[in-house]
Design an enzyme around this catalytic site. Structure first.
Site, PDB file in Angstrom:
ATOM      1  N   GLU A 223      -9.681  -0.424   5.137  1.00 39.98           N
ATOM      2  CA  GLU A 223     -10.209   0.125   6.382  1.00 39.98           C
ATOM      3  C   GLU A 223     -11.546  -0.526   6.760  1.00 39.98           C
ATOM      4  O   GLU A 223     -12.172  -1.203   5.931  1.00 39.98           O
ATOM      5  CB  GLU A 223     -10.392   1.636   6.225  1.00 39.98           C
ATOM      6  CG  GLU A 223      -9.102   2.384   5.887  1.00 39.98           C
ATOM      7  CD  GLU A 223      -8.129   2.456   7.050  1.00 39.98           C
ATOM      8  OE1 GLU A 223      -7.899   3.542   7.561  1.00 39.98           O
ATOM      9  OE2 GLU A 223      -7.593   1.394   7.458  1.00 39.98           O
TER      10      GLU A 223
ATOM     11  N   ASP B  36       0.835  -1.200   0.000  1.00 42.12           N
ATOM     12  CA  ASP B  36       0.000   0.000   0.000  1.00 42.12           C
ATOM     13  C   ASP B  36       0.871   1.252   0.000  1.00 42.12           C
ATOM     14  O   ASP B  36       2.099   1.170  -0.001  1.00 42.12           O
ATOM     15  CB  ASP B  36      -0.939  -0.006   1.222  1.00 42.12           C
ATOM     16  CG  ASP B  36      -0.198  -0.221   2.540  1.00 42.12           C
ATOM     17  OD1 ASP B  36       1.009   0.072   2.614  1.00 42.12           O
ATOM     18  OD2 ASP B  36      -0.831  -0.680   3.513  1.00 42.12           O
TER      19      ASP B  36
ATOM     20  N   HIS C 157      -7.530  -3.097  10.344  1.00 43.50           N
ATOM     21  CA  HIS C 157      -7.267  -3.009   8.909  1.00 43.50           C
ATOM     22  C   HIS C 157      -6.091  -3.892   8.511  1.00 43.50           C
ATOM     23  O   HIS C 157      -5.203  -4.178   9.300  1.00 43.50           O
ATOM     24  CB  HIS C 157      -7.080  -1.550   8.456  1.00 43.50           C
ATOM     25  CG  HIS C 157      -5.755  -0.922   8.769  1.00 43.50           C
ATOM     26  ND1 HIS C 157      -5.573   0.438   8.704  1.00 43.50           N
ATOM     27  CD2 HIS C 157      -4.541  -1.415   9.117  1.00 43.50           C
ATOM     28  CE1 HIS C 157      -4.324   0.728   8.998  1.00 43.50           C
ATOM     29  NE2 HIS C 157      -3.681  -0.391   9.249  1.00 43.50           N
TER      30      HIS C 157
ATOM     31  N   ASN D  70      -7.407  -0.858  14.282  1.00 43.45           N
ATOM     32  CA  ASN D  70      -8.821  -0.948  13.927  1.00 43.45           C
ATOM     33  C   ASN D  70      -9.118  -2.207  13.116  1.00 43.45           C
ATOM     34  O   ASN D  70     -10.215  -2.354  12.571  1.00 43.45           O
ATOM     35  CB  ASN D  70      -9.251   0.293  13.142  1.00 43.45           C
ATOM     36  CG  ASN D  70      -8.414   0.503  11.883  1.00 43.45           C
ATOM     37  OD1 ASN D  70      -7.553  -0.311  11.554  1.00 43.45           O
ATOM     38  ND2 ASN D  70      -8.662   1.597  11.183  1.00 43.45           N
TER      39      ASN D  70
END
Length: 244
Positions: free
Chosen positions: A143, A67, A138, A136
């Site tokens: 996300e 990414d 991810h 979180n």
């Protein structure tokens, strides 16, 4: 999904590096994806050491970046390109020629996603896709709320990612969007490898690996994947039930 727990971060890192080394021994022209961040640093250190000692051959391997923060490149200290360059590519005695990373400054980011998708497809898919996990849940910059069936795509960053992401920069940096391989890539990879360490990850690891499978916790997709290999140190695994 197979979960392995190791005594220390170093033990976990070595195990992850051995997975890569074994893959390269079986298929020298493997297509391998690495993440950036804190988790893979030890793994990359072992791979650099073994490559420079001639124990493994990276010359035929195709490396893919996981990414990138939109608008950044290798000149930005907190970028994924900068991380891979300084922790991996620049430390190898032999220059790698088969490296494909996102151009997060591309004028057409959707076309850039297609470029990456087409490249991976042309090589027959990813042999190893290695990821860390965010606070979180991810994976990459997939996300919370990201559909499980996407290939590479643009991603609006979650507030947790924006907050945690500041640690990679020496000054406060505006982060709004990412570009990332998708969870469909993870599903289709030969090996989907999650590495995680530290007590701070224990809660999200337990929720992801033993909680409800939901797009709100992207890493929960690993529960559905027979190709998933989860490598944890004992601190990251401390809230799991029956982990070994």
């Amino acid at each position: 999904m197979k979960i392995s727990v190791y005594e220390t971060y170093d033990d976990m890192s070595r195990a992850a590096a051995e997975l890569v080394a074994q893959q390269l021994a079986e298929k020298p022209a493997s297509v391998v994806c690495f993440p950036s961040g804190d988790s893979p640093t030890g793994t990359l250190k072992y791979l650099v050491e073994w490559a420079n000692e001639g124990k493994i051959d990276l010359s035929q391997c195709f490396f893919i970046g996981l990414d990138e923060w939109v608008g950044m490149d290798e000149t930005d200290q907190g970028s994924c390109k900068y991380y891979l360059k300084t922790n991996f590519f620049d430390k190898l005695n032999t220059k790698l020629t088969n490296v494909t990373l996102f151009d997060a400054k591309a004028a057409d980011l959707d076309a850039e996603c297609e470029r990456i998708n087409n490249f991976i497809s042309s090589k027959g898919g990813l042999d190893i896709m290695m990821v860390g996990i965010g606070m979180n849940g991810h994976l990459g910059l997939n996300e919370p709320g990201t559909p499980f069936d996407l290939y590479a795509h643009r991603s609006a960053l979650d507030s947790v990612t924006v907050q945690v992401g500041q640690k990679y920069f020496d000054k406060e940096t505006v982060l709004t969007e990412g570009i990332t391989l998708g969870l469909r890539h993870l599903s289709e990879a030969g090996k989907a490898v999650l590495i995680a360490s530290g007590e701070k990850k224990a809660g999200i690891i337990a929720e992801s690996l033993q909680g409800t499978v939901s797009t709100e916790v992207p890493a929960s997709i690993l529960q559905k994947l027979p190709n998933a290999i989860v490598l944890l140190d004992k601190d990251a695994a401390s809230q799991l039930e029956h982990a070994s």
